[in-house]
Design a protein around this motif. Structure first.
Motif, PDB file in Angstrom:
ATOM      1  N   ASP A 116       5.840   8.809   7.608  1.00 18.32           N
ATOM      2  CA  ASP A 116       6.104   7.400   7.285  1.00 18.32           C
ATOM      3  C   ASP A 116       4.883   6.747   6.655  1.00 18.32           C
ATOM      4  OD1 ASP A 116       8.651   7.562   8.167  1.00 18.32           O
ATOM      5  OD2 ASP A 116       8.246   6.752  10.165  1.00 18.32           O
ATOM      6  N   SER A 117       3.733   7.109   7.154  1.00 17.22           N
ATOM      7  CA  SER A 117       2.512   6.528   6.610  1.00 17.22           C
ATOM      8  C   SER A 117       2.319   6.931   5.134  1.00 17.22           C
ATOM      9  CB  SER A 117       1.336   6.949   7.501  1.00 17.22           C
ATOM     10  OG  SER A 117       0.167   7.025   6.781  1.00 17.22           O
ATOM     11  N   ILE A 118       2.589   8.199   4.813  1.00 13.18           N
ATOM     12  CA  ILE A 118       2.477   8.660   3.413  1.00 13.18           C
ATOM     13  C   ILE A 118       3.457   7.877   2.533  1.00 13.18           C
ATOM     14  CG2 ILE A 118       2.926  10.617   1.853  1.00 13.18           C
ATOM     15  CD1 ILE A 118       1.887  12.467   4.117  1.00 13.18           C
ATOM     16  N   LEU A 119       4.686   7.717   3.044  1.00 15.82           N
ATOM     17  CA  LEU A 119       5.700   7.020   2.245  1.00 15.82           C
ATOM     18  C   LEU A 119       5.337   5.547   2.035  1.00 15.82           C
ATOM     19  CD1 LEU A 119       8.929   8.638   3.730  1.00 15.82           C
ATOM     20  CD2 LEU A 119       7.815   9.153   1.544  1.00 15.82           C
ATOM     21  N   ARG A 120       4.787   4.929   3.078  1.00 14.85           N
ATOM     22  CA  ARG A 120       4.372   3.524   2.924  1.00 14.85           C
ATOM     23  C   ARG A 120       3.267   3.414   1.880  1.00 14.85           C
ATOM     24  NH1 ARG A 120       4.711   3.210   8.561  1.00 14.85           N
ATOM     25  NH2 ARG A 120       2.449   3.426   8.734  1.00 14.85           N
ATOM     26  N   SER A 121       2.345   4.375   1.892  1.00 12.73           N
ATOM     27  CA  SER A 121       1.255   4.327   0.903  1.00 12.73           C
ATOM     28  C   SER A 121       1.776   4.490  -0.519  1.00 12.73           C
ATOM     29  CB  SER A 121       0.228   5.435   1.163  1.00 12.73           C
ATOM     30  OG  SER A 121      -0.409   5.242   2.388  1.00 12.73           O
ATOM     31  N   ILE A 122       2.626   5.484  -0.740  1.00 13.20           N
ATOM     32  CA  ILE A 122       3.055   5.675  -2.133  1.00 13.20           C
ATOM     33  C   ILE A 122       3.950   4.525  -2.606  1.00 13.20           C
ATOM     34  CG2 ILE A 122       2.677   8.188  -2.240  1.00 13.20           C
ATOM     35  CD1 ILE A 122       5.658   8.587  -2.034  1.00 13.20           C
ATOM     36  N   GLU A 123       4.653   3.936  -1.653  1.00 11.18           N
ATOM     37  CA  GLU A 123       5.455   2.771  -2.007  1.00 11.18           C
ATOM     38  C   GLU A 123       4.542   1.607  -2.413  1.00 11.18           C
ATOM     39  OE1 GLU A 123       8.312   1.850   0.989  1.00 11.18           O
ATOM     40  OE2 GLU A 123       9.484   0.620  -0.395  1.00 11.18           O
ATOM     41  N   ASP A 146     -16.780  21.690  -0.903  1.00 17.91           N
ATOM     42  CA  ASP A 146     -15.579  21.919  -0.099  1.00 17.91           C
ATOM     43  C   ASP A 146     -14.414  21.101  -0.627  1.00 17.91           C
ATOM     44  OD1 ASP A 146     -16.919  23.567   1.554  1.00 17.91           O
ATOM     45  OD2 ASP A 146     -17.110  22.164   3.234  1.00 17.91           O
ATOM     46  N   LYS A 147     -13.212  21.660  -0.488  1.00 20.53           N
ATOM     47  CA  LYS A 147     -12.014  20.924  -0.901  1.00 20.53           C
ATOM     48  C   LYS A 147     -11.879  19.662  -0.044  1.00 20.53           C
ATOM     49  CE  LYS A 147      -7.074  20.851  -0.576  1.00 20.53           C
ATOM     50  NZ  LYS A 147      -5.860  21.352   0.074  1.00 20.53           N
ATOM     51  N   LEU A 148     -11.541  18.566  -0.704  1.00 23.61           N
ATOM     52  CA  LEU A 148     -11.295  17.324   0.026  1.00 23.61           C
ATOM     53  C   LEU A 148      -9.922  17.435   0.680  1.00 23.61           C
ATOM     54  CD1 LEU A 148     -12.674  14.324  -0.090  1.00 23.61           C
ATOM     55  CD2 LEU A 148     -10.650  13.812  -1.405  1.00 23.61           C
ATOM     56  N   SER A 149      -9.881  17.362   1.972  1.00 28.37           N
ATOM     57  CA  SER A 149      -8.585  17.432   2.636  1.00 28.37           C
ATOM     58  C   SER A 149      -8.672  16.671   3.934  1.00 28.37           C
ATOM     59  CB  SER A 149      -8.194  18.880   2.907  1.00 28.37           C
ATOM     60  OG  SER A 149      -8.992  19.381   3.947  1.00 28.37           O
ATOM     61  N   LYS A 150      -7.502  16.553   4.569  1.00 29.76           N
ATOM     62  CA  LYS A 150      -7.485  15.854   5.850  1.00 29.76           C
ATOM     63  C   LYS A 150      -8.433  16.554   6.817  1.00 29.76           C
ATOM     64  CE  LYS A 150      -2.941  15.417   4.343  1.00 29.76           C
ATOM     65  NZ  LYS A 150      -1.667  16.097   4.274  1.00 29.76           N
ATOM     66  N   GLN A 151      -8.472  17.893   6.741  1.00 26.53           N
ATOM     67  CA  GLN A 151      -9.303  18.651   7.670  1.00 26.53           C
ATOM     68  C   GLN A 151     -10.790  18.378   7.467  1.00 26.53           C
ATOM     69  OE1 GLN A 151      -6.707  20.120   5.959  1.00 26.53           O
ATOM     70  NE2 GLN A 151      -5.372  20.079   7.743  1.00 26.53           N
ATOM     71  N   THR A 152     -11.184  18.098   6.237  1.00 25.00           N
ATOM     72  CA  THR A 152     -12.614  17.885   6.001  1.00 25.00           C
ATOM     73  C   THR A 152     -12.945  16.394   5.999  1.00 25.00           C
ATOM     74  OG1 THR A 152     -12.331  17.972   3.597  1.00 25.00           O
ATOM     75  CG2 THR A 152     -12.883  20.036   4.687  1.00 25.00           C
ATOM     76  N   GLY A 153     -12.064  15.606   6.595  1.00 25.15           N
ATOM     77  CA  GLY A 153     -12.383  14.198   6.806  1.00 25.15           C
ATOM     78  C   GLY A 153     -12.220  13.313   5.578  1.00 25.15           C
ATOM     79  N   ALA A 154     -11.276  13.675   4.695  1.00 25.09           N
ATOM     80  CA  ALA A 154     -11.035  12.817   3.537  1.00 25.09           C
ATOM     81  C   ALA A 154     -10.597  11.441   4.025  1.00 25.09           C
ATOM     82  CB  ALA A 154      -9.928  13.411   2.681  1.00 25.09           C
ATOM     83  N   GLN A 155     -11.106  10.426   3.367  1.00 19.68           N
ATOM     84  CA  GLN A 155     -10.743   9.071   3.746  1.00 19.68           C
ATOM     85  C   GLN A 155      -9.261   8.840   3.452  1.00 19.68           C
ATOM     86  OE1 GLN A 155     -13.353   6.311   1.859  1.00 19.68           O
ATOM     87  NE2 GLN A 155     -12.505   4.628   3.053  1.00 19.68           N
ATOM     88  N   SER A 156      -8.555   8.293   4.403  1.00 19.48           N
ATOM     89  CA  SER A 156      -7.133   8.107   4.164  1.00 19.48           C
ATOM     90  C   SER A 156      -6.884   6.770   3.486  1.00 19.48           C
ATOM     91  CB  SER A 156      -6.360   8.215   5.467  1.00 19.48           C
ATOM     92  OG  SER A 156      -6.772   7.200   6.338  1.00 19.48           O
ATOM     93  N   ILE A 157      -5.688   6.676   2.928  1.00 15.00           N
ATOM     94  CA  ILE A 157      -5.326   5.514   2.132  1.00 15.00           C
ATOM     95  C   ILE A 157      -4.353   4.672   2.943  1.00 15.00           C
ATOM     96  CG2 ILE A 157      -4.071   4.860   0.034  1.00 15.00           C
ATOM     97  CD1 ILE A 157      -5.165   7.587  -1.103  1.00 15.00           C
ATOM     98  N   GLY A 158      -4.545   3.392   2.936  1.00 22.27           N
ATOM     99  CA  GLY A 158      -3.708   2.528   3.779  1.00 22.27           C
ATOM    100  C   GLY A 158      -2.413   2.113   3.100  1.00 22.27           C
ATOM    101  N   ASP A 159      -1.866   1.022   3.566  1.00 20.18           N
ATOM    102  CA  ASP A 159      -0.569   0.554   3.090  1.00 20.18           C
ATOM    103  C   ASP A 159      -0.680  -0.437   1.938  1.00 20.18           C
ATOM    104  OD1 ASP A 159       0.249   2.026   5.158  1.00 20.18           O
ATOM    105  OD2 ASP A 159       1.032   0.377   6.369  1.00 20.18           O
ATOM    106  N   LYS A 160      -1.889  -0.603   1.400  1.00 16.79           N
ATOM    107  CA  LYS A 160      -2.048  -1.524   0.273  1.00 16.79           C
ATOM    108  C   LYS A 160      -2.456  -0.740  -0.963  1.00 16.79           C
ATOM    109  CE  LYS A 160      -3.236  -5.881   2.472  1.00 16.79           C
ATOM    110  NZ  LYS A 160      -3.827  -5.457   3.768  1.00 16.79           N
ATOM    111  N   ALA A 161      -1.983  -1.204  -2.106  1.00 16.48           N
ATOM    112  CA  ALA A 161      -2.370  -0.526  -3.341  1.00 16.48           C
ATOM    113  C   ALA A 161      -3.852  -0.785  -3.591  1.00 16.48           C
ATOM    114  CB  ALA A 161      -1.547  -1.073  -4.492  1.00 16.48           C
ATOM    115  N   ASP A 162      -4.593   0.282  -3.754  1.00 12.13           N
ATOM    116  CA  ASP A 162      -6.014   0.169  -4.038  1.00 12.13           C
ATOM    117  C   ASP A 162      -6.152   0.452  -5.541  1.00 12.13           C
ATOM    118  OD1 ASP A 162      -8.698   0.715  -4.438  1.00 12.13           O
ATOM    119  OD2 ASP A 162      -8.946   1.711  -2.494  1.00 12.13           O
TER     120      ASP A 162
END
Ligand code: GLU
Ligand code: ZN
Length: 304
Positions: free
Chosen positions: A60-67, A243-259
């Motif tokens: 749901d969080s991914i979908l809210r972000s892309i929306e 290193d590849k940027l990924s959730k595992q390597t602590g990539a900053q996540s994106i919230g529910d607002k368009a940045d």
């Protein structure tokens, strides 16, 4: 207008193992703009097939972000956890062709054999030498085994839209590979192929970390008599240490607002040369600019 201009069907297929991050946003942006360029459809598929890795609330969080970023997807979102029957049917189809067998080797025993040099490694890790190839399904009472598909001693080639000619010999690079795991979960390789066919996907634009999977997917498409897809693999955003940027390597996540600056940064990373002032423009104008100017081949694939 020729009909080929509107038969393009692309997709964005995130795994809900965490919130959207910059790396997955890049894949969303590129697959979206490429689909739009060809007047195509763009579908979203939630790749939650590996239930052990799913994180509660991540889908749901991914979908809210892309929306929030203004992506507009066509058709309903497909969830792989709802697709088990289709995967089981594909498995049955492969079984009828005598292409699969139950494998009772433990990971531990394969590891030990690899360590002692009894079996070797190829491009895709330990090469499974087919110990269980003669196992017959009727001799196994429970479902507690992995299922492998027999591969061919033959080079499979494909032409990546960004990276050019690629090939693998599955016999030499991986051996027979797993399509259903010992824990009864279907493997990503099978799920993705069945779903791409079910959704009539024609073009895949995704990160180069999946380049290695492509030949296994093409092989499964052949075995299941599906159409072959066209692939473009994007460079990955990497940390300063490579290193590849990924959730595992602590990539900053994106919230529910368009940045908006982040969206412009993605376009920049994708080689599109957006004007600097776009960062202060509206979301709508950023997309307008991106759709007017998008060219897949501006992407600098040398950066990975
Ligand atoms: N679910 C995969 C991932 O998030 C992407 C699969 C694909 O695009 O084929 O890495
Ligand atoms: Zn085995």
């Amino acid at each position: 207008m020729t009909s080929t201009t509107n038969t393009y069907r692309g997709r964005f297929a995130p795994s809900p193992t965490g919130p959207l991050h910059k790396g997955s946003l890049v894949a969303a942006v590129a697959s979206y703009l490429e689909a739009k360029k060809y007047n195509g459809q763009w579908l979203v598929r939630m790749e939650d097939v590996d239930e052990l890795r799913n994180v509660k609330g991540a889908a749901d969080s991914i979908l809210r972000s892309i929306e929030a970023f203004g992506f507009e997807w066509d058709e309903d979102i497909l969830y792989q956890t709802q697709r088990k029957e289709a995967y089981a049917e594909a498995l049955q189809q492969l079984k009828e062709q005598n292409l699969i067998y139950p494998c009772t080797c433990s990971r531990k025993s394969l590891k030990a054999k690899a360590a002692s040099g009894e079996i070797t490694s190829g491009q895709l890790g330990v090469i499974y030498p087919g110990f269980c190839t003669n196992n017959n399904f009727s001799n196994f009472k429970t479902d507690e085994y992995a299922i492998r598909i027999k591969v061919l001693e033959q080079k499979i080639c494909f032409d990546d839209e960004l990276l050019g000619a690629n090939s693998q010999n599955l016999k030499a690079d991986s051996g027979d590979f797993i399509i259903r795991r010992r824990d009864a979960l279907f493997a990503y390789q099978l799920a993705v192929v069945v779903d791409d066919a079910f959704q009539n996907i024609t073009h895949v634009v995704r990160g180069v970390d999946l380049l290695d999977s492509t030949v296994r997917q093409l092989y499964l498409q052949q075995c299941l008599k599906y159409n072959q897809l066209q692939y473009a693999h994007l460079p990955l955003i990497v940390h300063a240490n490579g290193d590849k940027l990924s959730k595992q390597t602590g990539a900053q996540s994106i919230g529910d607002k368009a940045d908006i600056p982040l969206l412009v940064e993605c376009l920049e990373f994708l080689g599109q040369n957006p004007p600097k002032e776009l960062e202060r423009d509206s979301l709508n104008n950023v997309w307008c600019w991106a759709m007017e100017n998008w060219e897949l081949n501006k992407i600098n694939s040398a950066q990975d």
